[in-house]
Design an enzyme around this catalytic site. Structure first.
Site, PDB file in Angstrom:
ATOM      1  N   GLU A   6      72.391  49.099  34.919  1.00 32.29           N
ATOM      2  CA  GLU A   6      71.259  50.010  34.713  1.00 32.29           C
ATOM      3  C   GLU A   6      70.513  49.629  33.426  1.00 32.29           C
ATOM      4  O   GLU A   6      69.335  49.938  33.272  1.00 32.29           O
ATOM      5  CB  GLU A   6      71.747  51.475  34.637  1.00 32.29           C
ATOM      6  CG  GLU A   6      70.638  52.484  34.859  1.00 32.29           C
ATOM      7  CD  GLU A   6      71.125  53.905  35.080  1.00 32.29           C
ATOM      8  OE1 GLU A   6      70.999  54.428  36.210  1.00 32.29           O
ATOM      9  OE2 GLU A   6      71.644  54.513  34.121  1.00 32.29           O
ATOM     10  N   GLY A  27      71.882  58.184  28.905  1.00 37.74           N
ATOM     11  CA  GLY A  27      72.943  58.736  29.752  1.00 37.74           C
ATOM     12  C   GLY A  27      74.177  57.838  29.807  1.00 37.74           C
ATOM     13  O   GLY A  27      75.317  58.294  29.664  1.00 37.74           O
ATOM     14  N   ARG A  28      73.978  56.543  29.982  1.00 41.24           N
ATOM     15  CA  ARG A  28      75.124  55.625  30.115  1.00 41.24           C
ATOM     16  C   ARG A  28      75.764  55.298  28.772  1.00 41.24           C
ATOM     17  O   ARG A  28      76.712  54.519  28.707  1.00 41.24           O
ATOM     18  CB  ARG A  28      74.691  54.353  30.859  1.00 41.24           C
ATOM     19  CG  ARG A  28      73.473  53.670  30.278  1.00 41.24           C
ATOM     20  CD  ARG A  28      72.913  52.631  31.237  1.00 41.24           C
ATOM     21  NE  ARG A  28      71.647  52.065  30.770  1.00 41.24           N
ATOM     22  CZ  ARG A  28      70.449  52.588  30.972  1.00 41.24           C
ATOM     23  NH1 ARG A  28      70.338  53.718  31.635  1.00 41.24           N
ATOM     24  NH2 ARG A  28      69.358  51.993  30.523  1.00 41.24           N
ATOM     25  N   HIS A  71      95.392  40.134  45.486  1.00 40.08           N
ATOM     26  CA  HIS A  71      95.727  40.096  46.906  1.00 40.08           C
ATOM     27  C   HIS A  71      94.516  40.420  47.767  1.00 40.08           C
ATOM     28  O   HIS A  71      94.649  40.792  48.930  1.00 40.08           O
ATOM     29  CB  HIS A  71      96.886  41.060  47.191  1.00 40.08           C
ATOM     30  CG  HIS A  71      98.111  40.685  46.415  1.00 40.08           C
ATOM     31  ND1 HIS A  71      99.047  39.804  46.898  1.00 40.08           N
ATOM     32  CD2 HIS A  71      98.490  41.008  45.160  1.00 40.08           C
ATOM     33  CE1 HIS A  71      99.987  39.629  45.979  1.00 40.08           C
ATOM     34  NE2 HIS A  71      99.665  40.343  44.915  1.00 40.08           N
ATOM     35  N   LYS A  85      72.112  65.424  31.267  1.00 39.97           N
ATOM     36  CA  LYS A  85      71.200  65.255  30.130  1.00 39.97           C
ATOM     37  C   LYS A  85      69.898  66.028  30.381  1.00 39.97           C
ATOM     38  O   LYS A  85      69.437  66.777  29.557  1.00 39.97           O
ATOM     39  CB  LYS A  85      70.930  63.768  29.923  1.00 39.97           C
ATOM     40  CG  LYS A  85      69.997  63.482  28.770  1.00 39.97           C
ATOM     41  CD  LYS A  85      69.837  61.988  28.552  1.00 39.97           C
ATOM     42  CE  LYS A  85      68.692  61.723  27.574  1.00 39.97           C
ATOM     43  NZ  LYS A  85      68.447  60.304  27.349  1.00 39.97           N
ATOM     44  N   GLU A 112      71.595  66.087  42.496  1.00 36.64           N
ATOM     45  CA  GLU A 112      73.004  66.074  42.903  1.00 36.64           C
ATOM     46  C   GLU A 112      73.801  67.088  42.078  1.00 36.64           C
ATOM     47  O   GLU A 112      74.574  67.891  42.602  1.00 36.64           O
ATOM     48  CB  GLU A 112      73.630  64.685  42.694  1.00 36.64           C
ATOM     49  CG  GLU A 112      73.118  63.615  43.636  1.00 36.64           C
ATOM     50  CD  GLU A 112      71.957  62.818  43.061  1.00 36.64           C
ATOM     51  OE1 GLU A 112      71.175  63.367  42.247  1.00 36.64           O
ATOM     52  OE2 GLU A 112      71.824  61.639  43.440  1.00 36.64           O
ATOM     53  N   LYS A 150      64.635  58.284  44.322  1.00 36.34           N
ATOM     54  CA  LYS A 150      64.730  59.743  44.115  1.00 36.34           C
ATOM     55  C   LYS A 150      63.488  60.426  44.675  1.00 36.34           C
ATOM     56  O   LYS A 150      63.569  61.450  45.351  1.00 36.34           O
ATOM     57  CB  LYS A 150      64.779  60.064  42.614  1.00 36.34           C
ATOM     58  CG  LYS A 150      66.080  59.787  41.923  1.00 36.34           C
ATOM     59  CD  LYS A 150      65.992  60.316  40.480  1.00 36.34           C
ATOM     60  CE  LYS A 150      67.104  59.777  39.622  1.00 36.34           C
ATOM     61  NZ  LYS A 150      66.961  60.086  38.197  1.00 36.34           N
TER      62      LYS A 150
HETATM   63  O1  F6P Z   1      69.464  58.255  38.064  1.00 33.63           O
HETATM   64  C1  F6P Z   1      69.958  57.625  36.949  1.00 33.63           C
HETATM   65  C2  F6P Z   1      70.276  58.574  35.836  1.00 33.63           C
HETATM   66  O2  F6P Z   1      69.107  58.984  35.207  1.00 33.63           O
HETATM   67  C3  F6P Z   1      71.254  57.957  34.862  1.00 33.63           C
HETATM   68  O3  F6P Z   1      70.641  57.150  33.942  1.00 33.63           O
HETATM   69  C4  F6P Z   1      71.919  59.156  34.306  1.00 33.63           C
HETATM   70  O4  F6P Z   1      73.104  58.810  33.653  1.00 33.63           O
HETATM   71  C5  F6P Z   1      72.116  59.961  35.556  1.00 33.63           C
HETATM   72  O5  F6P Z   1      70.947  59.738  36.305  1.00 33.63           O
HETATM   73  C6  F6P Z   1      72.341  61.431  35.362  1.00 33.63           C
HETATM   74  O6  F6P Z   1      71.287  62.042  34.680  1.00 33.63           O
HETATM   75  P1  F6P Z   1      71.464  63.464  34.041  1.00 33.63           P
HETATM   76  O7  F6P Z   1      72.529  63.386  33.002  1.00 33.63           O
HETATM   77  O8  F6P Z   1      70.141  63.808  33.439  1.00 33.63           O
HETATM   78  O9  F6P Z   1      71.844  64.427  35.126  1.00 33.63           O
END
Ligand code: F6P
Length: 513
Positions: free
Chosen positions: A335, A249-250, A366, A189, A195, A476
Site C-alpha cells: 500500500e 493507517g499502516r 512443503h 482512523k 466494513e 470503494k
Molecule cells: O482502504 C485502505 C485504508 O484506507 C487503509 O489505508 C487503512 O488502514 C484502512 O483503509 C482502514 O481505514 P480506517 O482506519 O480509516 O478505517
C-alpha cells in the site's frame, strides 16, 4: 548514480564463487540494529555493487528525506501532511515538532489514558474477551502483534479481530462470545470505513439485544482521529482514544490502534514494544548509510527490482507466532510503494514496490519452496528466527532453526547434479537471515520499525509517495454505486450504468440472491 544505471552494473559471480574467494563476507555483510542480527552475506552483491547502491542512496537524497521525516516536515506531499509515526514511540521528554508544536506530550497523554484503561480492564474479572473491529491498518497491526506476543498476554483475556465485511467473520466471533464479558474496540482512523461501521453496528445490535442500550457505554470504546463521527455512531467520546492525521493507517499499530494489544499484554509490555521501535528508529536516524540496516536492506530490494528484475519478495518467519507478519507487511509495503507516479505526479519509468508474500517455515517448505529452489523466478527471501522459544519443546525448536539455517544454505549454494537435471539445484538464490534472542515485545517493535524504514528508503529512491493510498479508492466508490443496484427495485437497474459484463454480473446476483 541513477536507477537506470543499475541495469548496467556487472552482476557479481555466483554465491559459491563469492564465498570461495571471500569467506570474510560472512562477517562483513552482517548488520546490527537493536537486538537484530541481520546476515545479508548470501545476496548477489560484492563490494563494487554495494558501493554503487550506497552511492545511489546518497544521490537519491535518502539522508535528506529521512531527516525531513524526523524533522516533522510535510513529506506526504499529496495529502500535505507530516509523517510522524516515529513520534509515537519517542520517550517522554523528547521532542518532535509538527508545525512548530511538540507532539510528544500529546502522544504520552494518550498512552497514559490507554494504560489506565487497560489496567482497569485487566483488573475487571467480568471482561474476558476483547473484540477489535477494524480493517487494514486498524486490524492487521494489532491482530499480528497479538498473535506474535501470545506468550505475554493476560491469562484471562483473549482478543478476537473482526475485519471482513463478510458476515461470516463477525458471525464466527459472536457465536463464541458472551455479551456480558465482551469489550468491543471499534478502531478506525477515519470512522468512515464501511466494513468497520457495518461490523460495529452488527456488534452493537447484538449487545443491545442481550443487555439493553445502557450497556453500550460499558462495552464499546472507539479508537479514531474523528471524534465527530465517533459521537455520531453513538460512542461517547470520553470512551474514545485519539490519534492524529500524521499517522498513516499502516503505520499505526503503535498508536491508540494498539489498544486491544495493550489490554492483552499490559501497558508495561506495550511500552517495551514502543521502545523496540524507537531503538531501530535511532539506528536508522543516526547510522552511516553503509552500516544502516534498513538502508542496506532497502538497497538490496532496489537492486533486485531495478537491476536484476526480480518482481517478488517472500518473508518467511520461522516462528509460528509470526504467522500474520507477511500479511501485515503486505499492507505496509504494497500500500506504500505500489505506485506508478512520482511525488510530482509524473509517471515513473522504472519498477517500484515488489509483490510481498510469505508463510511461516517450515510449512512453506512443503508447499511453495519448490518454486523458490528450482523455479524460473528468482524470489529473494527474508528468513526470520529466534534463539529461544516460548514453549517447552526444545527438540521442536532445534529442528525449526535447523531448517531455517539449512534453507539459507540450500538457497544460496544449491547442489549441482549434472546427471539428473531434476535433482539439480542452481543455488544463487538470495536470502537475508534475521535473528534475535527471543520474540519479545521489544524485538517485535524492532522488526516492524526495520521494515517501515526499508519501505521509506525504497519509496525515496523510487521517488513515490509512500504515505498515500489513492489506489484503494476507485473500488470503494464503485462498490457504493453497485450496492443499491444489487438490492434496490427495478429502478435501480440502469442498463447504461456499467459495461456489459458488470451489468450481467449484477443481473445474475439479483436473480440468485
Ligand atoms: O482502504 C485502505 C485504508 O484506507 C487503509 O489505508 C487503512 O488502514 C484502512 O483503509 C482502514 O481505514 P480506517 O482506519 O480509516 O478505517
Amino acid at each position: 548514480m541513477d536507477l537506470a544505471d543499475l541495469a548496467d552494473l556487472a552482476p557479481p559471480a555466483h554465491l559459491r564463487e563469492l564465498f570461495a574467494t571471500d569467506p570474510q563476507r560472512a562477517e562483513r555483510y552482517v548488520a546490527h540494529a537493536g537486538d537484530l542480527r541481520i546476515d545479508f552475506s548470501k545476496h548477489r552483491i560484492d563490494d563494487g555493487v554495494l558501493d554503487a547502491l550506497v552511492e545511489l542512496a546518497r544521490d537519491r537524497g535518502v539522508e535528506a528525506r529521512r531527516d525531513a521525516m524526523f524533522a516533522g516536515e510535510r513529506i506526504n506531499v499529496a495529502e500535505d501532511r507530516a509523517v510522524g509515526h516515529v513520534a509515537l514511540r519517542m520517550p517522554s521528554g523528547s521532542e518532535f515538532r509538527i508545525d512548530g508544536d511538540d507532539v510528544v506530550p500529546d502522544v504520552h497523554d494518550v498512552l497514559d489514558r490507554m494504560g489506565a484503561f487497560a489496567d482497569r480492564v485487566r483488573a475487571d474479572d467480568r471482561i474476558t474477551h476483547v473484540v477489535n473491529i477494524g480493517i487494514g491498518g486498524s486490524d492487521l497491526g494489532p491482530a499480528m502483534a497479538y498473535e506474535a506476543l501470545q506468550a505475554f498476554r493476560h491469562p484471562r483475556i483473549r482478543c478476537s479481530f473482526v475485519s471482513n465485511v463478510d458476515g461470516a467473520d463477525i458471525a464466527g466471533v459472536l457465536a463464541d462470545a458472551d455479551p456480558a464479558s465482551t469489550l468491543f474496540v471499534v478502531a478506525s482512523k477515519t470512522f468512515g470505513t464501511i466494513e468497520t461501521l457495518t461490523n460495529a453496528r452488527t456488534a452493537r445490535a447484538w449487545l443491545v439485544d442481550a443487555l439493553g442500550d445502557a450497556a453500550v457505554a460499558e462495552h464499546f470504546v472507539a479508537v479514531s482521529t474523528n471524534a465527530e463521527r465517533v459521537a455520531e455512531f453513538g460512542i461517547d467520546t470520553v470512551n474514545m482514544f485519539g490519534f492524529w492525521d500524521w499517522v498513516g493507517g499502516r503505520y499505526s499499530v503503535d498508536s491508540a490502534i494498539g489498544l486491544a494489544l495493550m489490554i492483552a499484554i499490559g501497558p508495561a509490555a506495550f511500552r517495551e514494544f514502543l521502545d523496540g521501535f524507537h531503538q531501530v528508529d535511532e539506528h536508522f536516524r543516526t547510522a552511516p548509510l553503509p552500516e544502516n540496516a534498513p538502508v542496506l536492506l532497502a538497497l538490496l530490494g532496489v537492486w533486485y527490482t531495478n537491476g536484476l528484475g526480480f518482481a517478488t519478495k517472500a518473508v518467511l518467519p520461522y516462528a509460528q507466532e509470526l504467522a500474520r507478519f507477511p500479511a501485515y507487511l503486505q499492507q505496509l509495503d504494497m500500500e506504500s510503494n505500489g505506485k506508478s507516479v512520482r511525488l510530482d505526479g509524473s509517471r515513473v519509468d522504472h519498477d517500484t514496490g515488489p509483490i510481498v508474500w510469505g508463510e511461516p517455515g517450515t510449512n512453506g517448505q512443503h508447499a511453495f519452496y519448490q518454486l523458490i529452489h528450482q523455479g524460473t523466478h528468482v524470489v529473494p527471501v527474508d528468513l526470520i528466527g529466534f534463539a529461544k522459544a516460548h514453549h517447552p519443546y526444545q527438540q521442536h525448536h532445534d529442528l525449526l532453526i535447523a531448517n531455517l539455517i539449512a534453507q539459507s544454505e540450500a538457497l544460496a549454494f544449491g547442489r549441482r547434479n549434472e546427471d539428473e537435471p531434476h535433482r539439480n539445484f542452481d543455488g544463487d538464490r538470495p536470502n537475508t537471515v534475521i535473528l534475535a534472542e527471543q520474540l519479545t515485545p521489544s524485538v517485535l517493535g524492532q522488526l516492524i520499525a526495520l521494515y517501515e524504514h526499508i519501505v521509506h528508503v525504497q519509496g525515496t529512491i523510487w521517488g513515490v509517495n509512500s504515505y498515500d493510498q489513492w489506489g484503494v479508492e476507485l473500488g470503494k466508490e464503485l462498490a457504493n454505486q453497485v450496492t443499491p443496484e444489487l438490492t434496490g427495485g427495478v429502478d435501480a437497474l440502469r442498463p447504461d450504468a456499467h459495461d456489459a459484463s458488470t451489468n450481467a454480473l449484477i443481473g445474475w446476483y439479483r436473480a440468485h440472491r
